[in-house]
Design a protein around this motif. Structure first.
Motif: not given
Lengths: 88, 623
Positions: B309, B321-322, B422-428
């Motif tokens: 993030f 991405e990160g 890909l859509p960038f989503y990341l669970e925290l």
């Protein structure tokens, strides 16, 4: 501060703070994935924080927290929740 | 003996699937690793009473409607389209008890496939700590399938779960299922959860407090910088003593073989070809083990998604991405673990782009080559303050590697690897701390797989190289020194033929055939450049004596009156080393991770081209 746009999305959440999902734009697999992550009609989404300089945004929904880029956030339409600064 | 039972472990990322898999299989039985850009899953075997259970750990996924090849594996395995048509006898669906609102809708999709299914609820201790209370009997009745609650990292409930696995025939199918569309499945899940929730859970206070610090716009960045420093420190320094120890053992073993067995070609092959060759791989083991322990710990604790993030904005510029950042950073120690770490990147395109540029990061094997060339050809003049021209040159080479990696990633992502990303989503996830056992198991598996795969390629490569340098044989008269005998041997070897054959190619860069032999030698591993050159020039001092060897390179040769290398060709050689993919271990690991020879071949091609052009420009400017 600019007035809020007529159509709100998750990207506006830093100002609205809490919203209810109306719909996810588009019919592709990616929009479907956003729905499957829990952005279904009526789901309450809460703003958590945003990285500086227009970076990704963290929201909480359905008991977990998710980080999205602004471009993805703009695909999810919401309505502000009454009494919390939104436009119900 | 009875037919083995095939079970598949399915669930979303962060549901505790890996911990559960480790707890069930341990080190018993065989554990394979089935990797690739597209496929990454593991299988374990174990026995319950007299029944053999085969457990497949499928990639963590938020849905059965795959948007990446990696995710497609799950639905393929469940439908019997993989593993030679074996349809799993039963499905073990793993769900984090604290995020059922999100995972039950996916369970509905799994149930639609119609295999006997068991629900395992993990993190039930965390649910209680956070004040949540579920009526599990009611949930079982509502879903119509059996439920087992476990605390994976403490081993609670694992034995109970293990005993129930052979009983898959009695995992009854539910009576009512929602429609398959997402809205219906979420509505179904919400309705069930409303009936079975006695008390809703609250947020984890520890996570909230930690995130206040770790995601803070200023403090968060400082912590992130400290995290990077720790990472570098660990890979560069902490692993060094163990690496020295290993390389000492390998040299010791090679010397012992040379001293013990009668002098012969076989002895030579065993010592220099096999032991030193394989030793070049074993030396990486401490570094890789440490790196994976760190990466696994930061992944499992939840910090990795916070770090991603924090740096997402910077990586976004390169179209990455990160998470790609972590791999590139690791590659500064060594591209091998760096490339292996790309497995944490969910998008196959981003993962491939990261693999394609990772070898540009200045790995530790380049250091001896840079050090020799800089001390031979760059004057040690002070530029300003404590900075000397030599130090700045070295720093420049390090920065050039990193800048080139990010730039080339940006080029690939805008060209060849463009397309709907890909859509960038990341669970925290909430912060959690993995058990020592689970860290050790993870590291052990990674290291064994690395040794098996990279080791075999290196073994073949170093035997071939040994052959090229030692054949055809040259019988030296008994009165010449060993170094001169070696020099004579190399001068008429196949490697020298290759060096001469390469002269037209490298002449524009100012390389003569002897430097070309060095390049042939360094193809197995960059650090071999120095020792091969030392052999070619019959340098009789110690390998590590940089000053003596640097002198030899830059001072005129008494025989020809010319120095072996000029300033311009040294500049060209350094630039060539910034870009060229000279490392068999890296090639082997790319082949392994991408599951084909196509990508390592492509990388050797484009990196050699870039290296040649950079060397040529450097030679033109410097001469």
């Amino acid at each position: 501060m600019n007035p809020l746009p007529d159509v709100l999305t998750i990207a506006d959440l830093p100002r609205v703070l809490v919203g209810k999902v109306l719909s996810v734009e588009g019919n592709g697999k990616f929009s479907e994935r956003l729905r499957e992550l829990g952005f279904c009609c009526g789901t309450e989404v809460r703003f958590e924080r945003q990285a500086p300089m227009g970076g990704p945004i963290i929201v909480s929904l359905r008991g977990y927290r998710l980080c999205l880029r602004i471009s993805e956030a703009k695909q999810i339409r919401i309505e502000g929740m009454a009494g919390l600064g939104g436009i119900g | 003996m009875a037919k083995p039972i095939h079970l598949a472990l399915v669930g979303s990322p962060n549901s505790g699937k890996t911990t559960l898999f480790n707890a069930l299989t341990g080190l018993s039985g065989k554990t394979g690793n089935y990797p690739g850009v597209t496929v990454d899953r593991r299988r374990g075997h174990f026995h319950v009473d007299d029944k053999e259970v085969h457990l497949s750990d499928l990639p963590g996924s938020y849905s059965l409607h795959a948007i990446s090849e990696d995710e497609a594996v799950t639905s393929k395995v469940l439908r019997g389209d993989m593993d030679g048509g074996i349809v799993p006898d039963g499905v073990v669906f793993v769900a984090d008890a604290t995020t059922l609102e999100r995972s039950l809708p996916m369970l509905a999709d799994v149930l639609h496939i119609g295999r006997p299914t068991l629900l395992v609820l993990t993190m039930v201790d965390e649910l209680k700590v956070r004040g949540g209370d579920l009526d599990l009997f009611k949930l079982q009745a509502e879903l119509g399938i059996p439920i087992v609650g476990v605390v994976g990292n403490k081993g609670l409930g694992i034995d109970d779960l293990r005993m129930r696995l052979p009983d898959f025939a009695n995992w009854v199918q539910p009576k009512t299922l929602p429609e398959r569309d997402t809205e219906s499945r979420f509505a179904w899940a919400d309705a069930i959860l409303e009936k079975v929730t006695r008390h809703p859970l609250s947020e984890s206070p520890l996570t909230r407090r930690m995130d206040k610090v770790l995601l803070h716009p200023v403090i968060g960045i400082i912590v992130f910088a400290a995290f990077l420093a720790l990472f570098f420190q660990a890979i560069f320094s902490w692993a060094a003593p163990a690496m020295d120890l290993f390389s000492g053992w390998m040299d010791g073993a090679a010397d012992w073989v040379l001293a013990t067995f009668p002098e012969s070609l076989m002895t030579d092959l065993l010592a220099d070809g096999v032991i030193r060759g394989v030793g070049a791989v074993i030396v990486f083991v401490p570094q890789i083990a440490l790196l994976f322990a760190l990466i696994f710990f930061f992944e499992a604790s939840g910090y990795m998604s916070r770090a991603a993030f924090v740096v997402d904005r910077v990586m976004g510029w390169a179209g990455l991405e990160g998470r790609c950042f972590i791999s590139l950073l690791s590659s500064y120690a060594c591209a091998v673990p760096g490339i292996m770490a790309t497995r944490t990147i969910p998008s196959p395109r981003d993962r491939l782009a990261t693999i394609l540029v990772a070898p540009f990061a200045t790995c530790s094997a380049r250091l001896p080559v840079y050090a020799i060339l800089i001390s031979a050809f760059i004057p040690d003049t002070q530029v300003f303050g404590p900075f000397t021209l030599q130090g700045l040159t070295l720093m420049g080479l390090y920065i050039l590697g990193g800048v080139s990696a990010v730039t080339f990633a940006a080029v690939f992502k805008r060209g060849m690897l463009r397309g709907a990303s890909l859509p960038f989503y990341l669970e925290l996830p909430p912060y959690r701390f993995p058990s020592l056992k689970s860290v050790v198991l993870q590291v052990f598996r990674r290291v064994t797989v690395f040794l098996k795969d990279a080791g075999s390629v290196i073994l073949v490569g170093s035997i071939v190289l040994w052959f090229l340098l030692n054949f055809p044989r040259h019988e030296a008269p008994a009165d010449v020194s060993p170094a001169l005998a070696h020099k004579a041997q190399i001068e008429q070897s196949y490697a020298a033929d290759i060096g001469h054959a390469l002269e037209p190619v490298f002449e524009p860069l100012g390389f003569d055939w002897r430097i070309n032999v060095g390049l042939v030698g360094s193809f197995a591993a960059r650090e071999l450049m120095v020792s091969t050159l030392a052999q070619v020039y019959a340098y009789e001092g110690e390998d590590e004596d940089f000053a003596g060897f640097s002198d030899l390179l830059s001072k005129p040769d008494p025989e020809t009156g010319e120095p072996p290398m000029t300033f311009a060709s040294a500049v060209a050689l350094m630039l060539f080393f910034v870009y060229a993919l000279l490392c068999l271990s890296t090639v082997a690991v790319i082949k392994r991770e991408t599951n084909s020879w196509k990508w390592p071949m492509f990388m050797m091609g484009y990196m050699s081209l870039v290296a040649w052009v950079a060397g040529w420009i450097g030679y033109m400017l410097a001469s």
